[in-house]
Motif scaffolding. Sequence first.
Motif, PDB file in Angstrom:
ATOM      1  N   ALA A 113      -6.601  70.087  -1.295  1.00 18.79           N
ATOM      2  CA  ALA A 113      -6.941  70.629   0.015  1.00 18.79           C
ATOM      3  C   ALA A 113      -7.853  69.700   0.801  1.00 18.79           C
ATOM      4  CB  ALA A 113      -7.614  72.001  -0.151  1.00 18.79           C
ATOM      5  N   ALA A 114      -8.575  68.802   0.096  1.00 20.23           N
ATOM      6  CA  ALA A 114      -9.557  67.945   0.773  1.00 20.23           C
ATOM      7  C   ALA A 114      -9.007  66.590   1.197  1.00 20.23           C
ATOM      8  CB  ALA A 114     -10.772  67.739  -0.143  1.00 20.23           C
ATOM      9  N   LYS A 115      -7.968  66.116   0.516  1.00 21.91           N
ATOM     10  CA  LYS A 115      -7.457  64.776   0.818  1.00 21.91           C
ATOM     11  C   LYS A 115      -6.629  64.772   2.096  1.00 21.91           C
ATOM     12  CE  LYS A 115      -3.163  65.198  -1.829  1.00 21.91           C
ATOM     13  NZ  LYS A 115      -2.325  65.125  -0.641  1.00 21.91           N
ATOM     14  N   PRO A 116      -6.511  63.612   2.763  1.00 22.42           N
ATOM     15  CA  PRO A 116      -5.659  63.508   3.957  1.00 22.42           C
ATOM     16  C   PRO A 116      -4.187  63.727   3.587  1.00 22.42           C
ATOM     17  CG  PRO A 116      -7.186  61.660   3.818  1.00 22.42           C
ATOM     18  CD  PRO A 116      -7.247  62.367   2.505  1.00 22.42           C
ATOM     19  N   PRO A 117      -3.393  64.214   4.521  1.00 22.41           N
ATOM     20  CA  PRO A 117      -1.968  64.454   4.213  1.00 22.41           C
ATOM     21  C   PRO A 117      -1.167  63.177   3.998  1.00 22.41           C
ATOM     22  CG  PRO A 117      -2.437  64.844   6.543  1.00 22.41           C
ATOM     23  CD  PRO A 117      -3.761  64.657   5.876  1.00 22.41           C
ATOM     24  N   ASN A 118      -1.706  62.029   4.397  1.00 16.09           N
ATOM     25  CA  ASN A 118      -0.966  60.772   4.236  1.00 16.09           C
ATOM     26  C   ASN A 118      -1.063  60.214   2.819  1.00 16.09           C
ATOM     27  OD1 ASN A 118      -3.768  60.385   5.266  1.00 16.09           O
ATOM     28  ND2 ASN A 118      -3.367  58.279   4.676  1.00 16.09           N
ATOM     29  N   ILE A 119      -1.832  60.850   1.952  1.00 13.83           N
ATOM     30  CA  ILE A 119      -2.041  60.367   0.580  1.00 13.83           C
ATOM     31  C   ILE A 119      -1.441  61.357  -0.401  1.00 13.83           C
ATOM     32  CG2 ILE A 119      -3.769  59.782  -1.163  1.00 13.83           C
ATOM     33  CD1 ILE A 119      -5.605  58.894   1.067  1.00 13.83           C
ATOM     34  N   THR A 120      -0.669  60.840  -1.340  1.00 14.34           N
ATOM     35  CA  THR A 120      -0.040  61.662  -2.376  1.00 14.34           C
ATOM     36  C   THR A 120      -0.799  61.510  -3.681  1.00 14.34           C
ATOM     37  OG1 THR A 120       2.128  61.358  -1.340  1.00 14.34           O
ATOM     38  CG2 THR A 120       2.098  62.117  -3.640  1.00 14.34           C
ATOM     39  N   LEU A 121      -1.161  62.646  -4.280  1.00 13.31           N
ATOM     40  CA  LEU A 121      -1.861  62.665  -5.571  1.00 13.31           C
ATOM     41  C   LEU A 121      -0.893  63.169  -6.634  1.00 13.31           C
ATOM     42  CD1 LEU A 121      -4.486  62.287  -7.171  1.00 13.31           C
ATOM     43  CD2 LEU A 121      -5.104  64.638  -6.569  1.00 13.31           C
ATOM     44  N   GLY A 177      -7.892  55.134   2.605  1.00 13.02           N
ATOM     45  CA  GLY A 177      -8.329  55.392   3.969  1.00 13.02           C
ATOM     46  C   GLY A 177      -7.257  56.064   4.807  1.00 13.02           C
ATOM     47  N   GLY A 178      -7.066  55.563   6.016  1.00 15.15           N
ATOM     48  CA  GLY A 178      -6.125  56.183   6.941  1.00 15.15           C
ATOM     49  C   GLY A 178      -4.686  55.759   6.745  1.00 15.15           C
ATOM     50  N   ALA A 179      -4.431  54.799   5.859  1.00 16.79           N
ATOM     51  CA  ALA A 179      -3.045  54.363   5.620  1.00 16.79           C
ATOM     52  C   ALA A 179      -2.347  55.324   4.663  1.00 16.79           C
ATOM     53  CB  ALA A 179      -3.047  52.952   5.031  1.00 16.79           C
ATOM     54  N   SER A 180      -1.040  55.223   4.616  1.00 13.67           N
ATOM     55  CA  SER A 180      -0.278  56.022   3.661  1.00 13.67           C
ATOM     56  C   SER A 180      -0.389  55.377   2.280  1.00 13.67           C
ATOM     57  CB  SER A 180       1.194  56.110   4.077  1.00 13.67           C
ATOM     58  OG  SER A 180       1.308  56.754   5.335  1.00 13.67           O
ATOM     59  N   GLY A 181      -0.501  56.224   1.276  1.00 16.47           N
ATOM     60  CA  GLY A 181      -0.664  55.672  -0.062  1.00 16.47           C
ATOM     61  C   GLY A 181      -0.413  56.707  -1.139  1.00 16.47           C
ATOM     62  N   ASP A 182      -0.338  56.206  -2.359  1.00 17.38           N
ATOM     63  CA  ASP A 182      -0.084  57.059  -3.520  1.00 17.38           C
ATOM     64  C   ASP A 182      -1.165  56.818  -4.564  1.00 17.38           C
ATOM     65  OD1 ASP A 182       2.387  58.006  -2.433  1.00 17.38           O
ATOM     66  OD2 ASP A 182       3.326  56.119  -3.056  1.00 17.38           O
ATOM     67  N   ILE A 183      -1.554  57.910  -5.227  1.00 18.32           N
ATOM     68  CA  ILE A 183      -2.504  57.850  -6.335  1.00 18.32           C
ATOM     69  C   ILE A 183      -1.824  58.437  -7.562  1.00 18.32           C
ATOM     70  CG2 ILE A 183      -4.759  58.587  -7.197  1.00 18.32           C
ATOM     71  CD1 ILE A 183      -5.671  58.819  -4.299  1.00 18.32           C
ATOM     72  N   ASP A 211      -5.860  56.902 -16.786  1.00 15.77           N
ATOM     73  CA  ASP A 211      -5.689  55.906 -15.720  1.00 15.77           C
ATOM     74  C   ASP A 211      -5.675  56.585 -14.360  1.00 15.77           C
ATOM     75  OD1 ASP A 211      -5.462  53.934 -17.623  1.00 15.77           O
ATOM     76  OD2 ASP A 211      -3.278  54.025 -17.694  1.00 15.77           O
ATOM     77  N   VAL A 212      -6.320  55.921 -13.393  1.00 16.02           N
ATOM     78  CA  VAL A 212      -6.212  56.300 -11.981  1.00 16.02           C
ATOM     79  C   VAL A 212      -5.809  55.039 -11.226  1.00 16.02           C
ATOM     80  CG1 VAL A 212      -7.409  57.158  -9.945  1.00 16.02           C
ATOM     81  CG2 VAL A 212      -7.950  58.116 -12.184  1.00 16.02           C
ATOM     82  N   ALA A 213      -4.584  55.024 -10.708  1.00 16.63           N
ATOM     83  CA  ALA A 213      -4.053  53.837 -10.028  1.00 16.63           C
ATOM     84  C   ALA A 213      -3.701  54.190  -8.589  1.00 16.63           C
ATOM     85  CB  ALA A 213      -2.822  53.314 -10.764  1.00 16.63           C
ATOM     86  N   ASP A 214      -3.956  53.270  -7.677  1.00 13.64           N
ATOM     87  CA  ASP A 214      -3.599  53.477  -6.276  1.00 13.64           C
ATOM     88  C   ASP A 214      -2.952  52.207  -5.732  1.00 13.64           C
ATOM     89  OD1 ASP A 214      -5.610  51.741  -4.620  1.00 13.64           O
ATOM     90  OD2 ASP A 214      -6.893  52.785  -6.057  1.00 13.64           O
ATOM     91  N   ASN A 215      -2.243  52.343  -4.638  1.00 15.01           N
ATOM     92  CA  ASN A 215      -1.610  51.197  -3.988  1.00 15.01           C
ATOM     93  C   ASN A 215      -2.326  50.848  -2.690  1.00 15.01           C
ATOM     94  OD1 ASN A 215      -0.877  53.425  -2.527  1.00 15.01           O
ATOM     95  ND2 ASN A 215       1.324  52.986  -2.484  1.00 15.01           N
ATOM     96  N   GLY A 216      -3.661  50.959  -2.737  1.00 17.84           N
ATOM     97  CA  GLY A 216      -4.484  50.655  -1.575  1.00 17.84           C
ATOM     98  C   GLY A 216      -4.692  49.162  -1.376  1.00 17.84           C
ATOM     99  N   PRO A 217      -5.755  48.777  -0.672  1.00 18.06           N
ATOM    100  CA  PRO A 217      -5.957  47.366  -0.317  1.00 18.06           C
ATOM    101  C   PRO A 217      -6.407  46.488  -1.476  1.00 18.06           C
ATOM    102  CG  PRO A 217      -7.807  48.687   0.454  1.00 18.06           C
ATOM    103  CD  PRO A 217      -6.776  49.651  -0.076  1.00 18.06           C
ATOM    104  N   GLY A 218      -6.824  47.067  -2.595  1.00 14.92           N
ATOM    105  CA  GLY A 218      -7.271  46.260  -3.731  1.00 14.92           C
ATOM    106  C   GLY A 218      -8.666  45.679  -3.511  1.00 14.92           C
ATOM    107  N   MET A 219      -9.076  44.851  -4.455  1.00 16.81           N
ATOM    108  CA  MET A 219     -10.441  44.303  -4.421  1.00 16.81           C
ATOM    109  C   MET A 219     -10.412  42.809  -4.699  1.00 16.81           C
ATOM    110  SD  MET A 219     -12.499  47.225  -6.583  1.00 16.81           S
ATOM    111  CE  MET A 219     -11.199  47.368  -7.798  1.00 16.81           C
ATOM    112  N   SER A 220     -11.403  42.110  -4.150  1.00 11.88           N
ATOM    113  CA  SER A 220     -11.583  40.684  -4.436  1.00 11.88           C
ATOM    114  C   SER A 220     -12.325  40.516  -5.755  1.00 11.88           C
ATOM    115  CB  SER A 220     -12.364  40.017  -3.308  1.00 11.88           C
ATOM    116  OG  SER A 220     -13.682  40.542  -3.252  1.00 11.88           O
ATOM    117  N   ALA A 221     -12.335  39.282  -6.262  1.00  9.29           N
ATOM    118  CA  ALA A 221     -13.055  39.002  -7.510  1.00  9.29           C
ATOM    119  C   ALA A 221     -14.549  39.249  -7.332  1.00  9.29           C
ATOM    120  CB  ALA A 221     -12.802  37.554  -7.949  1.00  9.29           C
ATOM    121  N   GLN A 222     -15.091  38.928  -6.145  1.00 16.46           N
ATOM    122  CA  GLN A 222     -16.516  39.153  -5.893  1.00 16.46           C
ATOM    123  C   GLN A 222     -16.847  40.637  -5.948  1.00 16.46           C
ATOM    124  OE1 GLN A 222     -18.795  36.954  -5.611  1.00 16.46           O
ATOM    125  NE2 GLN A 222     -20.560  38.034  -4.758  1.00 16.46           N
TER     126      GLN A 222
END
Length: 738
Positions: free
Chosen positions: A460-468, A502-508, A534-545
Motif C-alpha cells: 500500500a505504501a510503494k508507488p504503483p510504478n514498482i512491482t514487489l 525512485g520515480g522510474a518503473s522497476g521490479d523488486i 535476497d532482495v534484488a532490484d533493477n534500479g540505477p545500481g551503485m558505483s564502487a565508491q
Amino acid sequence: MPEAMNENALSRSHRIRLASVLLLLLTVSLGMYLGLQTRDQFYEVEASWADYSDDVGQKGVWISSIRGHLGYGGIIHNFKNYVLRREDLYLNRTREQIDEFMATTADYLAATIDPEERRAIGTVRDTIDQYRAILPVAILAAEQQWDVARTDAAVRLDDDAAIRALADLERIWTANRQVSSDRMLSAVSRGQRLIWIGFASIAALVLSSVLIGYLLILLLRDMRGALSLLSKELQKRRALQQSNERLARAVEQSPATIFMTDTNARIIYANRQFEKLTGWSRDEVHGQTPRFLQSGDTPAAEYEIIRARLAKGQEWQGVFRNRCKDGSSYWSETKILPLMAADGTILNYIGIGEDVTEKRQAREQVARAQKLEAVGLLAGGIAHDFNNILTTIVGSAHLATLDAPEGSDIAHEIEQIDIAAHRAQSLVRGLLTFARREPGIPRPTDLGVIITEVSRLLTAAKPPNITLDCTAVQDGMTVLGDETHLHQIVMNLCRNAIEAIGGASGDIMVSARRMVDDLPEGLTQRSDGWVQFDVADNGPGMSAQTRRHLFDPFFTTKPLGKGSGLGLAVVFGLVEEMGGQIDVASQLGQGAKFSIFLPGTAGDPARTKPEKLDVPRGRERIILVDDQAQVAATFRRVLLRLGYRVEAFTSPLTALEHVRADPQRPDLLITDMVMPQMSGEDLVNAVRRLRPNIPVIICTGYNPSGLKINGPVADTLNKPVDPAKLAHSIRAMIDATR
C-alpha cells in the motif's frame, strides 16, 4: 822494495781516486736521472690532470648539453609537441633550442680535431638542420589546420642516425676519459715507484756523500709531499662520492614521499615511496607539475598562499588529500621548502610528505564513535516520548477502523495512517538497535511470515510504478534470530530498493532458499544449515565508491531530508549480531542485489502464520497506568470497546493507593515503564506485595533489560502497541492466571 810500496800506494790512490770519480759520476748521474724522472712525472701528472679536467670535462659538458637537446624536453620532443598540439610555446622553445644546439656544437667542433668526433657532430647537426628546414612546414600545417596524418607525413624525419651519432660521441668521450684517467693513475704509480728507488739509492750512496744524500732527501721529500697532496685530494673526492651515494640511498629508501621540482614547479625527481604511494612512475611525472595529485579538496586560494610563501623563500606545511593514479586518494602531511644557493637564489623546490591516512581514519572512527554515542543518548531520550505518540496514533487508527465502512475511502486513509505509524515505529527501532539499546532475542522464526507481513505493509505504501515480487520465497525458511530485528532487516532492504528505483518503473525480487553446499567465502558448515535471503532490484545500481561506504553510519546518497543514512548500517549490525553475513553485488546501470545469509534452525518457529484478525473480548477489571494522558486515554478507549472495565491513572502513586484500597478488585495491571515519581518496575513489585499473583502487562518505548519483578512473569509489549496484539495478550494473561 820502497819503490814497490810507492807504486802500490800510487796504484791504491789511483784506484781510490778512480773509484771516487766513478762514485761521484754515478751519484751525479743518479741524481740527474732521478731529478729528470721526477720532473717528468710532475709534468705528466699535471698534463694528465689538465687533460682530464679541461678537455674531457668540457667535452662532457657539451655532450650532456647535446643529449639534453635530443632527449625529453629537447628539440625533437618540443618539435613533435608543436606538431601535435600546435602551441606557440613549443615552437619558440624549438627555435631557441636549435640556436643553442648549433652554438654548442660549433664550440665542440672548434675544440676537437678528432675525425670521428667531427663526423658524429656533423651527423647530429645535419639531423637538426633537417628539423629546422621543415619547421616552416609545421608552422604552415598549424596555420592551415592540417589533419594529423597529413602533418605527420609532411614533417616525419628519421633521427636514428643522430641518436647513433650521439651514442658514438659518448663512446669516444668515455674512451678518452678512461685514457686520461689511466694516464693520471699511471703517472702517480710511477712516481710512487721512484720514491722507493730514491730510498734505495740514498741507502747505497749515503757513505760517499752526505751532501748528495741530503740534497736527494730534500728532493724526494718535495716529490713525496706533492704525491701525498694528490693522494689526499683523490681520497677526498672518493669520500665525497661515497657521501653522495649514501645520501641518495637515504632519500630513495625514505618512508616519506620526496620529490623535487625546478623553479617552474616541474618535477625533476621523485623517490621510490612516491611511486609506491601514488602509483605514478617517475617517467610519468617527470616534467609535470604536481597538479595531477590534486583531489579538489584544497581551495585554489591555498595554493596561491603556498606559491607566495615559496617565492619569498619560506617553507609551507599542511595536509593534502592527494589523488592516486587508480583514482583512490590518501592524506599526506606535506612540507614544501625552497632549496637555496649560497647567494640566496632559489634553485629548486622540495616536497616531503608523510602518509597520514590511517591516522585520519582513526580520528574519523573516534568521531564516528562519539557520534554513535550521541545517537544512543538521543535514541534513548526520544524513544519513550515518540513511541507514546505512535501508540496514540495506532490506537486511534484502530478505533477509527472499527467505525469505518469496509472498503471505503476513509478506511483506506486510516490504513495509510497505520502504515505510516508502523514505518515510524521501524525508524525508532532502528535507532534503538543501532545504539544497542534494544537487545535481540534469537529464537526460531519463520522468515517467510516476516516477508509476507512486510510485503503487505509495503504494497500500500510503494508507488504503483514498482512491482514487489515475493513468489520466490520457499516454504519452511526457519532461521535463528529476533523476530523484530528480522522485520527491520526485510523492511529496510525492501524500502531501500524502492527508494533507489525512485520515480522510474522497476521490479523488486525477494527470494529465500535453504543452502546446502554452495556456501560463500566466510561461512562455515552448520548442522542446521544456512538460509539465503535476497532482495534484488533493477534500479540505477551503485558505483564502487558508494559500495565501499554503503554500510557506514550516516552515509547516504539521497538528497538532504530524504534519508538518515542509518538503514543499511542497522541491517549490517543486525545481521552481524545474528552471526550471519551480507554481500552486495551492484554496478552502475545494472541494479543491485543484497544477499543475506542467516543461520538456519530445525526448531519450530515461534510464529508459523500471521496473527488472526479476530480480536478477543472480555468483561474483567483492568488497572491502566501511564503518565501520558493521551496514551492512557487511547488505551482506555480501546479496552472499553473490547468490553473491559478500565480504571486509568496518570500517576503511579495514585494507582497504587487505589489498589491498596481493594487489592482483589483488579484482574490485570497494565503499566508504562518510565514514569515520574515511580517506575513501572517499582509499581509492579509494590502491587504484587499486595496481591502476588496479579497478571501484569508492561508497555514500554524500548525493551528493558535486567528487570527484577517478583512473582509470575510479566508480558512486555513494545510501543506503539498494536490493539489486536494487546487484546490477545490481555486474554492470555488473565486466562493463564485463572
